[in-house]
Write a protein that holds these residues in place. Structure first.
Motif, PDB file in Angstrom:
ATOM      1  N   HIS A 112       0.812  -1.217   0.000  1.00 39.15           N
ATOM      2  CA  HIS A 112       0.000   0.000   0.000  1.00 39.15           C
ATOM      3  C   HIS A 112       0.856   1.283   0.000  1.00 39.15           C
ATOM      4  O   HIS A 112       0.541   2.246  -0.706  1.00 39.15           O
ATOM      5  N   HIS A 116       1.091   4.510  -2.612  1.00 33.44           N
ATOM      6  CA  HIS A 116       1.040   5.961  -2.369  1.00 33.44           C
ATOM      7  C   HIS A 116       2.214   6.659  -3.059  1.00 33.44           C
ATOM      8  O   HIS A 116       2.059   7.729  -3.645  1.00 33.44           O
ATOM      9  N   SER A 141       0.128   9.804   5.609  1.00 32.30           N
ATOM     10  CA  SER A 141      -1.322   9.574   5.569  1.00 32.30           C
ATOM     11  C   SER A 141      -1.849   9.356   6.978  1.00 32.30           C
ATOM     12  O   SER A 141      -1.170   9.655   7.961  1.00 32.30           O
ATOM     13  N   HIS A 144       0.208   6.022   7.844  1.00 31.55           N
ATOM     14  CA  HIS A 144       1.656   5.914   7.614  1.00 31.55           C
ATOM     15  C   HIS A 144       2.335   7.271   7.572  1.00 31.55           C
ATOM     16  O   HIS A 144       1.761   8.220   7.044  1.00 31.55           O
ATOM     17  N   ASP A 315      -6.610   7.148  -0.356  1.00 35.74           N
ATOM     18  CA  ASP A 315      -6.562   5.765  -0.828  1.00 35.74           C
ATOM     19  C   ASP A 315      -7.357   5.595  -2.119  1.00 35.74           C
ATOM     20  O   ASP A 315      -8.485   6.058  -2.239  1.00 35.74           O
TER      21      ASP A 315
HETATM   22 ZN    ZN Z   1      -3.280   5.005   2.420  1.00 34.39          ZN
END
Ligand code: ZN
Ligand code: KG4
Length: 346
Positions: A112, A116, A141, A144, A315
């Motif tokens: 993931h 990004h 984010s 993260h 996302d």
């Molecule tokens: Zn994300």
């Protein structure tokens, strides 16, 4: 690899996208669950996974319809395998496995966070990825906050990460404390814009080496936001809730300054390696003050700043398809044998 179907369900968005040649987004469908989680002030895993199950088929079919392609046109199926919430990841990952088997198309397990980072290459006019290696990447984010050095294809090395909350999480928690609602990032961004004097009286947190011992990471490139949240809490306890809207905006602005400054200092330091390009992805990269400070920093350091378009900051599945098209991830039989990995590191 021409046409990739991407699927993403790591947190509270169910997403599917069809991307041609890694860069041309034929469709990108995102079912956001924000309204479902808002009453709870944060993402509730059980609610998230149930909603993913309810909508995943329709989201995938919607992306196929919008792209105007048939099943036979799909050359690969790429899905997020981690990191994220296990019960959420399972929904998209299982759907992708089933589809790949059924179509006889290769399956790609995408990280993931790498998704990004790749979202910047979906921007019209962005350079080819191969032309900007080595580059520094910031993923920022709600889940993260980390810095990477992308040295070449399939060679991303973590430089630093948060040891506690992510930047978005820090903003969301502050928003809750200030009674501003969920998600907090956009609200704080909006309020802070009304404050002209961008100062900050919150203390800056520098990490002690012990905090990242054994990780091999440079503490000066790691992030910590939990102390900041505690400072805000203490302040509210001693000074009481903000007296009026102006005082609330002032506090939101100072808090945002502290978060943004923490990020900027680390990025500045990471760029001392001499890389000429910085790629920034993730929901918090929508923040207007962060964008402003990143632009200043990159101008000063003569570094090219690559940002994702707003619709690809949060996302989405186009970024997952993009990363796969660039050859990232785990492919084929090996991918089919894998389970989700909620803590998968780049
Ligand atoms: Zn994300
Ligand atoms: O990338 P994302 O959609 O999901 C994760 O992978 O976490 O990011 C969501 C996070 C939330 O914490 C939200 O508050 C934050 O991004 N966010 C913002 C802004 N818009 C969304 N933070 C600061 N400023 C914004 N304008």
């Amino acid at each position: 690899m021409r046409i990739v179907l991407g699927i993403e369900s790591s947190c509270d968005e169910t997403a599917a996208a069809v991307v041609r040649d890694g860069r041309e987004v034929l469709s990108s469908v995102v079912d956001s669950q924000i309204a479902l989680h808002r009453p709870h002030g944060g993402v509730v895993p059980e609610i998230a996974s149930r909603r993913h199950v309810e909508v995943v088929d329709e989201v995938i079919l919607g992306a196929m319809r919008e792209a105007g392609v048939g099943w036979g046109d799909i050359d690969a199926v790429a899905a997020t395998r981690g990191p994220g919430l296990a019960s959420s990841l399972l929904v998209g990952w299982s759907a992708a496995k089933g589809l790949a088997r059924r179509l006889g198309a290769p399956l790609c397990a995408v990280n993931h966070v790498l998704g990004h980072i790749h979202s910047v290459f979906l921007t019209a006019g962005a350079p080819e990825r191969e032309a900007v290696f080595p580059f520094v990447a910031l993923a920022v984010s709600g889940g993260h906050t980390a810095l990477y050095r992308c040295e070449g294809p399939r060679r991303a090395r973590m430089l630093g990460r948060t040891v506690d909350d992510a930047a978005g999480e820090a903003l969301d928690k502050a928003s809750k404390l200030l009674g501003l609602g969920y998600p907090g990032g956009p609200v704080i961004d909006r309020l802070a814009k009304t404050v002209a004097d961008k100062h900050c009286t919150f203390p800056h947190t520098n990490l002690r080496p012990e905090a990242v011992e054994g990780s091999g990471l440079d503490p000066a490139l790691c992030f910590s936001f939990s102390g900041l949240k505690t400072s805000l809490l203490r302040r509210l306890q001693t000074e009481g809730a903000p007296a009026d809207d102006a005082a609330r905006a002032e506090l939101a602005s100072e808090y945002q300054e502290a978060v943004v400054d923490t990020v900027i200092r680390r990025v500045d330091r990471a760029l001392r390696g001499g890389e000429r390009t910085l790629a920034v992805g993730g929901g918090v990269s929508l923040n207007s003050r962060l964008r402003e400070r990143l632009a200043e920093l990159c101008a000063r350091r003569r570094v090219r700043l690559l940002l994702a378009e707003p619709r690809y900051c949060g996302d989405n599945a186009a970024m997952i398809a993009c990363a796969a098209a660039y050859g990232e991830g785990i492919w084929g039989e090996e991918a089919l044998a894998l389970d989700v990995d909620p803590t998968w590191e780049v």
